[in-house]
Design an enzyme around this catalytic site. Structure first.
Site: not given
Ligand code: ACO
Length: 326
Positions: A115, A253, A283
């Site tokens: 990214c 980004h 993304n």
């Molecule tokens: N729909 C519904 N529920 C979901 C989904 C989904 N698509 N995905 C995960 N969950 C559930 C999980 O299983 C978890 O359930 P549980 O509590 O029963 O185990 C719950 O939602 C919470 O999951 P978390 O991973 O803790 O959720 P979080 O609040 O951290 O959000 C997210 C997840 C959106 C991925 C966030 O962590 C994030 O944005 N991280 C950055 C990742 C990113 O941007 N990566 C891209 C590449 S790097 C970059 O570009 C910067």
């Protein structure tokens, strides 16, 4: 003292036709529009057709950038494509772009920093211009992330998308060496391979002979994204001895609206000075910044002479920023 700067001469972008909405994803995995939108800010994203490759998208974005700059392919001294999803392991996407556009000379290769790829590629192209290796470079961010997404993994498949963006940068001599110059004012690149396990693919050409699919520890990535992006934007301010109020536009980004808001808050910048496309682009990895830049310029928000800050973090982890006067 006068110095050479790399000035942006034209921007271009391309998005595939197919729109995949959060509601479409509800039919594919156990998720909801509300969950996706609340956690990421994404409403819809574009997905390339099966027979539409990264190079096809890169070429379309590049053609638009050439048109907007008034140049032809033969006027370009080199092509750098930031991508993690090349058509083939080799040759590069860049050489395909080169031959299609009729560019005939200069450094032509791909850069892989996930990214952060566009920030890295732009910095490399700027170095070629500053050292006299090239006068005019085409820099592209292009990705078909849909090809490395596990479409049964709701934790990742709701985030990533496809597209391409491009810029032409050109040497401008006799700049004054201050932030009032047009062009790339400073570049700041970082990496920390200690974090490589939190965002990676499950394979690669020299390990299991496959390109692999995305595996991500979302919470960890989020934590480091906020930390490192806050640090790098601070570094830009200190290095250039400027206040954030002097920046006209933040062009981040587009990974997640919460990460974008966190960086804007760190900079004390209101959200109406931030170019946000994540809601409709998702993304697109290395393509996201040049896509956002093209949208900012084409919508008339970003104007000639504006000071913009671009920043990104991606797998590696890699991260970086450029301060640019458009
Ligand atoms: N729909 C519904 N529920 C979901 C989904 C989904 N698509 N995905 C995960 N969950 C559930 C999980 O299983 C978890 O359930 P549980 O509590 O029963 O185990 C719950 O939602 C919470 O999951 P978390 O991973 O803790 O959720 P979080 O609040 O951290 O959000 C997210 C997840 C959106 C991925 C966030 O962590 C994030 O944005 N991280 C950055 C990742 C990113 O941007 N990566 C891209 C590449 S790097 C970059 O570009 C910067």
């Amino acid at each position: 003292m006068t110095i050479t700067r790399s000035v942006i001469k034209g921007c271009g972008s391309y998005l595939p036709e197919k729109i995949l909405t959060n509601h479409d994803l509800e039919e594919m995995v156990d998720t909801s529009n509300e969950w996706i939108f609340q956690r990421s800010g994404i409403k819809e994203r574009r997905i390339a057709a099966d027979n539409e490759f990264t190079s096809d998208m890169a070429i379309k974005a590049a053609k638009q950038a050439l048109e907007n700059s008034g140049y032809l392919g033969d006027d370009i001294d080199g092509v750098i494509v930031a991508t993690t999803t090349p058509d083939e392991t080799f040759p590069s996407v860049a050489v395909k772009v080169q031959t299609t556009l009729g560019t005939k000379r200069g450094p032509t290769f791909d850069v892989q920093a996930v990214c952060s790829g566009f920030v890295y590629a732009l910095s490399v192209a700027d170095s070629f211009i500053k050292t006299g290796i090239a006068k005019r470079m085409l820099v592209i961010g292009a990705e078909k992330m849909s090809s490395i997404v596990d479409w049964t993994d709701r934790r990742t498949c709701v985030l990533f998308a496809d597209g391409a963006g491009a810029v032409i940068i050109e040497s401008e001599e006799n700049s004054q060496g201050t932030i009032n110059d047009r062009g790339i004012i400073s570049s700041h690149l970082h990496a920390n391979g200690k974090h490589r396990e939190i965002l990676k693919t499950s394979g690669g050409v020299s390990s299991n002979g496959k390109s692999g699919i995305i595996e991500m520890e979302g919470k960890e990535v989020f934590k480091y994204a906020v930390k490192y992006l806050s640090e790098v934007v601070q570094e830009v301010l200190e290095y250039n001895n400027i206040e954030s109020s002097q920046i006209d536009w933040l062009v981040p980004h587009q990974a997640n609206i919460r990460i974008i808001e966190g960086t804007a808050k760190k900079l004390n910048m209101p959200m109406d000075k931030v170019i946000v496309t994540v809601q409709k682009h998702g993304n697109t990895s290395a393509a996201s910044i040049p896509l956002a830049l093209a949208e900012g310029v084409n919508s008339g928000k970003i104007k000639k002479g504006d000071l913009i800050l671009i920043e990104a973090l991606g797998g590696g982890l890699t991260w970086g920023a450029n301060l640019i006067r458009v």
